[in-house]
Write an enzyme that holds these catalytic residues in place. Sequence first.
Site, PDB file in Angstrom:
ATOM      1  N   GLU A 185       0.581  -0.878  -0.053  1.00  0.00           N
ATOM      2  CA  GLU A 185       0.317   0.112  -0.003  1.00  0.00           C
ATOM      3  C   GLU A 185       0.852   1.307   0.136  1.00  0.00           C
ATOM      4  O   GLU A 185       0.569   2.234  -0.344  1.00  0.00           O
ATOM      5  CB  GLU A 185      -1.009   0.178   1.241  1.00  0.00           C
ATOM      6  CG  GLU A 185      -2.620  -0.682   1.111  1.00  0.00           C
ATOM      7  CD  GLU A 185      -3.427  -0.382   2.340  1.00  0.00           C
ATOM      8  OE1 GLU A 185      -3.423  -0.035   3.533  1.00  0.00           O
ATOM      9  OE2 GLU A 185      -4.417  -0.567   1.781  1.00  0.00           O
TER      10      GLU A 185
ATOM     11  N   HIS B 123       6.103 -26.153  -2.932  1.00  0.00           N
ATOM     12  CA  HIS B 123       5.927 -26.931  -3.819  1.00  0.00           C
ATOM     13  C   HIS B 123       4.562 -26.585  -4.360  1.00  0.00           C
ATOM     14  O   HIS B 123       4.162 -27.416  -4.829  1.00  0.00           O
ATOM     15  CB  HIS B 123       5.206 -28.380  -2.997  1.00  0.00           C
ATOM     16  CG  HIS B 123       6.340 -29.198  -2.232  1.00  0.00           C
ATOM     17  ND1 HIS B 123       6.850 -30.318  -2.197  1.00  0.00           N
ATOM     18  CD2 HIS B 123       7.322 -28.360  -0.468  1.00  0.00           C
ATOM     19  CE1 HIS B 123       7.849 -30.854  -1.871  1.00  0.00           C
ATOM     20  NE2 HIS B 123       8.205 -29.528  -0.326  1.00  0.00           N
TER      21      HIS B 123
ATOM     22  N   LYS C   1     -13.213   1.076  -3.817  1.00  0.00           N
ATOM     23  CA  LYS C   1     -14.593   1.197  -3.262  1.00  0.00           C
ATOM     24  C   LYS C   1     -15.584   2.290  -4.073  1.00  0.00           C
ATOM     25  O   LYS C   1     -17.417   1.594  -3.915  1.00  0.00           O
ATOM     26  CB  LYS C   1     -14.179   2.044  -2.005  1.00  0.00           C
ATOM     27  CG  LYS C   1     -13.528   1.816  -1.538  1.00  0.00           C
ATOM     28  CD  LYS C   1     -12.645   2.341   0.279  1.00  0.00           C
ATOM     29  CE  LYS C   1     -11.913   1.736   1.091  1.00  0.00           C
ATOM     30  NZ  LYS C   1     -11.311   2.598   1.699  1.00  0.00           N
TER      31      LYS C   1
HETATM   32  O1  PA5 Z   1      -3.250   1.174   6.083  1.00  0.00           O
HETATM   33  C1  PA5 Z   1      -4.613   1.448   5.706  1.00  0.00           C
HETATM   34  O2  PA5 Z   1      -4.550   2.955   6.364  1.00  0.00           O
HETATM   35  C2  PA5 Z   1      -5.586   0.596   5.000  1.00  0.00           C
HETATM   36  O3  PA5 Z   1      -4.787  -0.577   5.519  1.00  0.00           O
HETATM   37  C3  PA5 Z   1      -6.348   0.452   6.609  1.00  0.00           C
HETATM   38  O4  PA5 Z   1      -5.432  -0.008   7.077  1.00  0.00           O
HETATM   39  C4  PA5 Z   1      -7.439  -0.224   6.230  1.00  0.00           C
HETATM   40  O5  PA5 Z   1      -8.344   0.128   4.938  1.00  0.00           O
HETATM   41  C5  PA5 Z   1      -9.358  -0.097   6.987  1.00  0.00           C
HETATM   42  O6  PA5 Z   1      -9.168   1.024   7.604  1.00  0.00           O
HETATM   43  P1  PA5 Z   1      -9.867   2.063   8.365  1.00  0.00           P
HETATM   44  O7  PA5 Z   1      -8.937   1.290  10.309  1.00  0.00           O
HETATM   45  O8  PA5 Z   1     -10.358   2.945   8.394  1.00  0.00           O
HETATM   46  O9  PA5 Z   1     -11.229   0.951   9.001  1.00  0.00           O
END
Ligand code: PA5
Length: 429
Positions: free
Chosen positions: A284, A305, A419
């Site tokens: 990310e 494997h 989303k």
């Molecule tokens: O690293 C990040 O910001 C994301 O992976 C969030 O943790 C994830 O999308 C969950 O978001 P939230 O805590 O707002 O539900």
Amino acid sequence: MITINVEGALRFADKKSVAQALEQAKEAYRQVLTGAGPGNEWLGWRHLLQSPNDAELDRVERKAAAIREEADVFIVCGIGGSYLGAKAVIEAVNGLIPNGKPEILYAGHQISGRYLEQLIRYLEEPKATGEAKRVYLNVISKSGTTLETAIAFKVFREWMEKQYGDEASRRIIATTGPEGGVLNKMIDERGYDKYIIPNDVGGRFSVLTPVGLLPIAVAGIDIQSLFYGAVKKFRECEKSADDMLEYAALRYHFQETDKAMDVIGSFEPELNAFTGWIQQLLGESEGKEGKGIFPVSAAYSTDLHSIGQMIQQGKRNMIETFLVVEESGSRLTVSESDFKADELDYLSGKEFHEINKKALEGTIEAHIEGGVPVFRINIQKLNAQNLGELIYFYELFTAVYVYMLQVNPFNQPGVEDYKKAMYRNLGKK
Ligand code: PA5
């Protein structure tokens, strides 16, 4: 203690380019230290180690102790950075086989109705004593709006209200941003116990806030050692971070020379969730503007494997990172064979850990031979302190390396696209 060995990568790199990249890594680290880089409003994961909030650690520990006294099951309801760090540490320290109470279960990390139904059925099955299971729930969402978490929470909230009536509110703990969002409204209305994810800490950098600390403490793990392990690494890196910078320079060099994949693996199944945490942290953070190396989590020797063939002889576009545990804590030994036909004599008296280690060394040797640059992160043993060190090491490494790519490590604009499409499909206004 953790150490890093880059020998298996260095031999594939052009020395002059790496030397140049090292200068860029130093500049990127300076940006992290001075807050001069993009996304500098999200450097809270450093601040919380710079000035530890012992009162908050105490509060989390006291709450966890009270929950441990009572709960049979503790549900962690969150997705991405809101649960991966907790799961990573809990499995690494406690292992994979349930070992006492409370049992930690996860929800809100996908949208399967079947999974939720099965989980509720399991919660409704009485214990061996015939008594009902006592359930606590920690909903974790910084934004308070993430769909996966929100609808799973709705299911469990309603289930708990049906089971426990007014007492349900006492059994629900909400971890969210300081203000705003649906979850904060619910906290105000229903009086749930609230823990805060600071504004300046992003989800995937939040494991050392109550996001990770509360579930980890409920699992019976010493969060002081975890947190102060990270503080130790923070202080060491403030003085000298040469090994991390060399690692960043090399990975950057491979990114620039079109390596497309980083297979992050371990021979310890307890680390599968941890490699998953690293996968998310890097993925990310670096996968933006057409840049980055795709991080893939691998579980060895299982995956030798399956994808092992690909790593050994497929397209030469990958690097590998091994998390290596020096001391396993297990003395399980292969017994003397009384059945010669099994042809396992040569292993008699050897410890499983020794055999596993030989498999690891053999794999690293073969993959390097096959043309794959290999990084090796050595962890003395899997305990809270070393995992704290490893967490900060990887958070810092990610920030520095992604700054080298000249992108903001702390946002995830691309996640919004799925989303939007999903909400459109669901007819959300
Ligand atoms: O690293 C990040 O910001 C994301 O992976 C969030 O943790 C994830 O999308 C969950 O978001 P939230 O805590 O707002 O539900």
